[in-house]
Design a protein around this motif. Structure first.
Motif, PDB file in Angstrom:
ATOM      1  N   ALA A 221       0.875  -1.327  -0.118  1.00 29.78           N
ATOM      2  CA  ALA A 221      -0.040  -0.119   0.167  1.00 29.78           C
ATOM      3  C   ALA A 221       1.036   1.108  -0.501  1.00 29.78           C
ATOM      4  CB  ALA A 221      -1.131  -0.381   0.423  1.00 29.78           C
TER       5      ALA A 221
ATOM      6  N   CYS B 275       6.006   2.595  -1.704  1.00 31.42           N
ATOM      7  CA  CYS B 275       5.014   1.315  -1.752  1.00 31.42           C
ATOM      8  C   CYS B 275       5.591   0.369   0.043  1.00 31.42           C
ATOM      9  CB  CYS B 275       5.364   0.426  -2.428  1.00 31.42           C
ATOM     10  SG  CYS B 275       4.142   0.866  -3.805  1.00 31.42           S
TER      11      CYS B 275
ATOM     12  N   ASN C   3       2.249  -4.109   4.605  1.00 29.01           N
ATOM     13  CA  ASN C   3       0.334  -3.917   4.767  1.00 29.01           C
ATOM     14  C   ASN C   3      -0.182  -5.760   4.456  1.00 29.01           C
ATOM     15  OD1 ASN C   3      -1.929  -3.130   5.118  1.00 29.01           O
ATOM     16  ND2 ASN C   3      -1.867  -3.128   3.061  1.00 29.01           N
TER      17      ASN C   3
ATOM     18  N   ARG D 286     -10.199  -5.182  -1.229  1.00 27.22           N
ATOM     19  CA  ARG D 286      -9.697  -4.252  -1.322  1.00 27.22           C
ATOM     20  C   ARG D 286      -8.353  -4.241  -2.010  1.00 27.22           C
ATOM     21  NH1 ARG D 286      -6.592  -3.015   4.765  1.00 27.22           N
ATOM     22  NH2 ARG D 286      -6.024  -5.085   3.969  1.00 27.22           N
TER      23      ARG D 286
ATOM     24  N   THR E 214      -5.333  -1.449  -4.157  1.00 22.66           N
ATOM     25  CA  THR E 214      -4.698  -0.243  -2.942  1.00 22.66           C
ATOM     26  C   THR E 214      -3.169  -0.342  -4.469  1.00 22.66           C
ATOM     27  OG1 THR E 214      -2.930  -1.955  -2.296  1.00 22.66           O
ATOM     28  CG2 THR E 214      -4.398  -1.464  -0.407  1.00 22.66           C
ATOM     29  N   THR E 215      -2.832   0.810  -4.408  1.00 19.76           N
ATOM     30  CA  THR E 215      -1.937   1.949  -5.439  1.00 19.76           C
ATOM     31  C   THR E 215      -0.559   1.900  -4.464  1.00 19.76           C
ATOM     32  OG1 THR E 215      -4.072   1.419  -6.622  1.00 19.76           O
ATOM     33  CG2 THR E 215      -2.578   2.922  -6.927  1.00 19.76           C
ATOM     34  N   CYS E 216       0.076   1.660  -4.615  1.00 15.08           N
ATOM     35  CA  CYS E 216       1.479   2.488  -4.709  1.00 15.08           C
ATOM     36  C   CYS E 216       2.650   3.388  -5.844  1.00 15.08           C
ATOM     37  CB  CYS E 216       2.076   1.802  -4.203  1.00 15.08           C
ATOM     38  SG  CYS E 216       2.247   0.191  -3.671  1.00 15.08           S
TER      39      CYS E 216
ATOM     40  N   HIS F 229      -0.247  -1.590  -9.094  1.00 10.22           N
ATOM     41  CA  HIS F 229      -2.060  -2.063  -8.704  1.00 10.22           C
ATOM     42  C   HIS F 229      -2.194  -2.974  -8.088  1.00 10.22           C
ATOM     43  CE1 HIS F 229      -3.277   2.002 -10.580  1.00 10.22           C
ATOM     44  NE2 HIS F 229      -2.621   1.338 -11.310  1.00 10.22           N
TER      45      HIS F 229
END
Length: 607
Positions: A231, A239, A243, A251, A253-255, A359
């Protein structure tokens, strides 16, 4: 008789010694010491002042900072007893050869009565004392074997107090001997938490609970770890690998990742390699960590498609992972049954400040024994739409959501698109670089870019529409560009904007309304261009939601009252007139007058 009693009482007070007579209340802190006279006839039951005939300032214990002075009461056997004797062990004597202030047991102070010099005694320098006090007017003679004293409280009321020799205040309870058999029991009873846990480790739970981290096992190194979902943290969204993925928590998440030396990171950084996301097994239940090598507890991670390893060639890193999608199937308390992973890869060119946006998507669903039938997608309501949920559309038998254009950082159209959210009107746009193709192919490309692929044909009436039930979907109306309206023979008419108009309404109970789509249409705006004259075109997509709910008509006014009289209402009047001797038919006129009055009154009430 009364007169003689008063005379005797006066003579008794005249016979009392001076030091025992009650003192005036002008000084609120004066205490009157009792002496061994005829009034205190007990054997040493009362105190005698060290200087007979003098008064000692004294207050009730607990009402002043000043404690009682050390006095020597008369005791049986001619023994002297100190009210506050010093202790054989002086805990506050910290400075050898020097008098420690307020340390009443310090022998270096050479004080017979330390309280006459110190304002108070430090805790532990005198024995604890217990005083029991009552109003002095209630006491005529004291036969108590304990030292007593008359004090004056803050309100000026004299109190007779007895010093009780309570040994429980001065000594701790003697504990039993400590040995190997009772050491642990005493430590557990009186001790707190320890830095090092001496208890046995708890066994893992039999199954996962919602939100629990998912355990993984690396057989190559015999290491148990957690399934991670990187995340973004901080303003830059860097990033972080710490996590953990939560059980049953779907869920995304994008980093972002930044590279100083892309040529080196291309083949050495495991986060860019697809193999690092499935080179382990997932433990079906947490209790599998007690025997992780047992195959019945292991669930392999199966790649959906083949993904190549990163390769550095021509100043470009090929097959870099840009998206990871985990599909995890669960079966209640039986745990995880199946895990699959899919990838999206891209090529990354080495340049100053090279970066990659990744992603990570984890989706949980119920385990199906037979996977032949495709599972329906998530609902947008049950049954009515929920504001903010995707607006569902249908192409053939494939259910998906309507989408809008999405731009990249430089403003050009992106392959990713915005989902249309029910009840939320929105607008988006981007720039599309036109290719040098014929007019027909250019028109098809523009239409495909505006509405996205595949082209929607139907819209779900309710949020839980089933793709197999065609009656739960309404046809999407569409109006394309009109070529006949253009009078240019060498021009190409292409769409430049798309407006999605959605008519919806609430139906059902007003206490529990359900939103449904009544109709929807695509409305294109077109523009004519000449061949090979325009290299870039601005495109726009708009979605508008129109509420056409028709609420029921509220009730108007109140129901009218229908006045009706009983059928025998005039019976008493008829009886009264019928009994008269001279009764004639003309005598009914009073009854008619009464009826007219009643009718007039009723008409006024009903208006």
């Amino acid at each position: 008789m009364c007169t003689s009693s008063l005379v005797l009482l006066q003579m008794f007070f005249l016979m009392v010694p001076e030091g025992v007579r009650p003192q005036p209340s002008s000084s609120p802190s004066i205490a009157v010491p009792t002496s061994s006279d005829s009034r205190a006839g007990s054997q040493g039951g009362t105190l005698q002042s060290s200087n007979e005939g003098t008064e000692t300032p004294w207050t009730v214990p607990g009402t002043s900072r000043l404690g009682p002075t050390v006095v020597t009461p008369s005791a049986p056997g001619n023994r002297t007893l100190d009210l506050f004797p010093v202790l054989p062990i002086c805990v506050c004597d910290l400075t050898p050869g020097t008098c420690d202030i307020n340390c009443c047991c310090d022998r270096d102070c050479y004080l017979l009565h330390p309280r006459t010099v110190f304002s108070f005694c430090l805790p532990g320098s005198v024995r604890s004392s217990s005083w029991v006090c009552v109003d002095n007017s209630l006491i005529f003679k004291s036969n108590s074997p304990f030292p007593s004293r008359v004090f004056m409280d803050l309100n000026g009321i004299r109190q007779f107090c007895v010093h009780v020799n309570n040994s429980k205040l001065n000594y701790f309870e003697e504990l039993q001997k400590v040995n190997a058999s009772n050491f642990q029991a005493l430590a557990a009873e009186f001790g707190g938490t320890s830095f090092f846990s001496t208890s046995h480790a708890q066994s893992p739970p039999p199954f996962y609970r919602a939100g629990d981290p998912i355990l993984t096992y690396f057989s190559e190194w015999s290491v148990i770890s957690l399934l991670r979902q990187p995340a973004g943290v901080g303003a830059g969204g860097l990033c972080t690998e710490s996590n953990p993925a939560g059980f049953l928590e779907s869920r995304r998440t994008t980093c972002a990742r930044f590279f100083k030396n892309l040529a080196e990171s291309c083949t050495l950084d495991p986060t860019l390699n697809a193999a690092s996301y499935h080179n382990f097994t997932v433990l079906k239940v947490p209790k599998g960590m007690t025997d992780p090598q047992n195959m019945k507890f292991q669930v392999p991670v199966t790649p959906v498609s083949r993904a190549g390893s990163p390769l550095w060639a021509g100043n470009t890193c090929h097959n870099v992972v840009s998206q990871v999608i985990y599909e995890i199937e669960t079966n209640g308390t039986f745990g995880i049954q199946k895990v699959s992973v899919g990838f999206r890869q891209t090529n990354l060119t080495a340049e100053a400040g090279a970066s990659l946006q990744q992603h990570f998507i984890i989706h949980f669903r119920a385990f199906q024994q037979s996977t032949a039938a495709s599972l329906p997608g998530p609902r947008s309501g049950n049954p009515g739409y929920i504001v903010g949920k995707p607006l569902l559309s249908l192409t053939g038998d494939l259910s998906h959501s309507l989408t809008l254009l999405k731009s990249q950082g430089d403003g050009t159209c992106s392959a990713q698109r915005h989902e249309v959210q029910f009840g939320l009107s929105a607008i988006s746009g981007c720039k599309l670089r036109l290719k040098k193709v014929d007019c027909s192919r250019l028109q098809q490309e523009m239409y495909r870019t505006l509405h996205g692929g595949p082209r929607p044909e139907h819209v779900a009436i309710f949020g839980n529409a089933d793709p197999a039930q065609k009656g739960e979907w309404t046809r999407l109306l569409s109006r394309n560009c009109s070529v006949s309206a253009m009078h240019c023979t060498s021009c190409c008419v292409i769409p430049t904007s798309l407006e999605i108009q959605v008519l919806w309404a609430y139906i059902g109970l007003q206490s529990n309304p359900q939103a449904h789509v009544s109709g929807a249409r695509f409305l294109y705006q077109c523009q004519s261009i000449k061949d090979s004259q325009v290299a870039e075109m601005s495109l726009t997509t708009v979605v508008t939601f129109v509420d056409i709910t028709q609420k029921p008509e509220p009730p108007r006014g109140q129901p009218r009252i229908d006045w009706r009289l009983p059928f025998d209402f005039f019976f008493p009047l008829k009886v009264a007139f019928s009994k008269g001797v001279d009764f004639q038919k003309g005598s009914v006129s009073p009854i008619l007058i009464l009826c007219l009055l009643l009718l007039g009154f009723l008409s006024l009430e009903t208006k």
